[in-house]
Design an enzyme around this catalytic site. Structure first.
Site, PDB file in Angstrom:
ATOM      1  N   PHE A  10     -46.656 -13.131  68.236  1.00  0.00           N
ATOM      2  CA  PHE A  10     -46.770 -13.485  66.983  1.00  0.00           C
ATOM      3  C   PHE A  10     -48.365 -14.185  66.467  1.00  0.00           C
ATOM      4  O   PHE A  10     -48.813 -13.941  65.560  1.00  0.00           O
ATOM      5  CB  PHE A  10     -45.728 -14.598  66.543  1.00  0.00           C
ATOM      6  CG  PHE A  10     -45.671 -14.720  65.090  1.00  0.00           C
ATOM      7  CD1 PHE A  10     -45.272 -13.585  64.159  1.00  0.00           C
ATOM      8  CD2 PHE A  10     -46.171 -15.889  64.415  1.00  0.00           C
ATOM      9  CE1 PHE A  10     -45.227 -13.964  62.832  1.00  0.00           C
ATOM     10  CE2 PHE A  10     -46.058 -16.121  62.947  1.00  0.00           C
ATOM     11  CZ  PHE A  10     -45.611 -15.147  62.171  1.00  0.00           C
TER      12      PHE A  10
ATOM     13  N   HIS B 297     -34.945 -11.981  67.163  1.00  0.00           N
ATOM     14  CA  HIS B 297     -36.189 -12.392  66.927  1.00  0.00           C
ATOM     15  C   HIS B 297     -37.179 -11.268  67.174  1.00  0.00           C
ATOM     16  O   HIS B 297     -38.507 -11.081  66.915  1.00  0.00           O
ATOM     17  CB  HIS B 297     -36.677 -13.475  68.206  1.00  0.00           C
ATOM     18  CG  HIS B 297     -36.920 -14.603  67.743  1.00  0.00           C
ATOM     19  ND1 HIS B 297     -35.735 -15.402  67.414  1.00  0.00           N
ATOM     20  CD2 HIS B 297     -37.959 -15.430  67.696  1.00  0.00           C
ATOM     21  CE1 HIS B 297     -36.159 -16.576  66.871  1.00  0.00           C
ATOM     22  NE2 HIS B 297     -37.696 -16.731  67.039  1.00  0.00           N
TER      23      HIS B 297
ATOM     24  N   ARG C 220     -45.181   1.178  81.230  1.00  0.00           N
ATOM     25  CA  ARG C 220     -46.358   1.356  80.416  1.00  0.00           C
ATOM     26  C   ARG C 220     -47.438   0.521  80.489  1.00  0.00           C
ATOM     27  O   ARG C 220     -48.583   0.197  79.869  1.00  0.00           O
ATOM     28  CB  ARG C 220     -45.811   1.125  78.840  1.00  0.00           C
ATOM     29  CG  ARG C 220     -45.039   2.283  78.603  1.00  0.00           C
ATOM     30  CD  ARG C 220     -44.178   1.944  77.189  1.00  0.00           C
ATOM     31  NE  ARG C 220     -43.393   3.079  76.797  1.00  0.00           N
ATOM     32  CZ  ARG C 220     -42.118   3.363  77.444  1.00  0.00           C
ATOM     33  NH1 ARG C 220     -41.620   2.906  78.453  1.00  0.00           N
ATOM     34  NH2 ARG C 220     -41.636   4.485  77.023  1.00  0.00           N
TER      35      ARG C 220
END
Ligand code: RBF
Length: 169
Positions: free
Chosen positions: A66, A97, A136
């Site tokens: 965030f 969340h 990834r």
């Protein structure tokens, strides 16, 4: 899945614009650090492999994804960078969340891209589990940090206006 079909990690180095002289800011989140450090290091290596001077790369960390919004915003507004790469990893948990963070970061970074003349590259991995994130960040599906670096250099090589110097193409 889209990322299995398109994997820039196996990029052709001869097709990547050279980054000599480019100044790049990288902001990464410490949350899920095993993943984000690998993404960060992949981005740095790929930038250097493609001509960016190590001294022209500035790396800053923030606690969680965030905070990438603030970190990237500060880098963009500083005027010090040609491009900014934001790196984070959000793994779906048992609470909503995940959705709030993903939506917040996406909206925040998108806003920067529209409002400022510095490309902000979206290096936020959003996965259902740790295994998908590992795949990834240097695993089976490459390293999305590498791909962010390649994307930044591509964005810097493009002309998006219509001035006379851009009409020959
Ligand atoms: N930050 C991440 O970068 N990845 C996550 O998967 C992640 N999960 C979180 C889950 C919960 C329940 C909370 C409260 C925070 C989480 N954060 C995560 C941290 C978030 O990005 C941010 O740092 C904090 O909410 C403080 O603003």
């Amino acid at each position: 899945m889209a990322t299995e079909l398109k994997n820039l990690s196996s990029y052709d180095p001869t097709m990547v614009p050279n980054g000599k002289g480019r100044k790049i800011g990288i902001v990464y989140a410490e949350w899920n650090e095993n993943i984000t450090h690998a993404l960060r290091d992949g981005a740095i290596k790929t930038l250097i492999d493609n001509g960016v001077e190590e001294s022209d790369i500035t790396v800053a960390s923030v606690p969680g994804s965030f905070e990438l919004i603030f970190g990237a915003s500060q880098m963009v507004k500083s005027g010090c960078y040609d491009a900014v790469i934001a790196i984070g990893c959000v793994i779906r948990g048992d609470t909503p969340h995940f959705d709030y963070i993903c939506e917040g970061v996406t909206a925040g970074l998108s806003k920067l891209n529209v409002e400022y003349d510095v490309p902000v590259i979206f290096g936020l991995i959003t996965t259902n589990n740790l295994q998908q994130a590992e795949e990834r960040s240097g695993g089976r599906l490459g390293n999305k940090g590498d791909e962010c670096a390649v994307t930044a250099l591509h964005m810097l090589s493009q002309r998006f206006d219509n001035t006379s110097s851009n009409k020959s193409r």
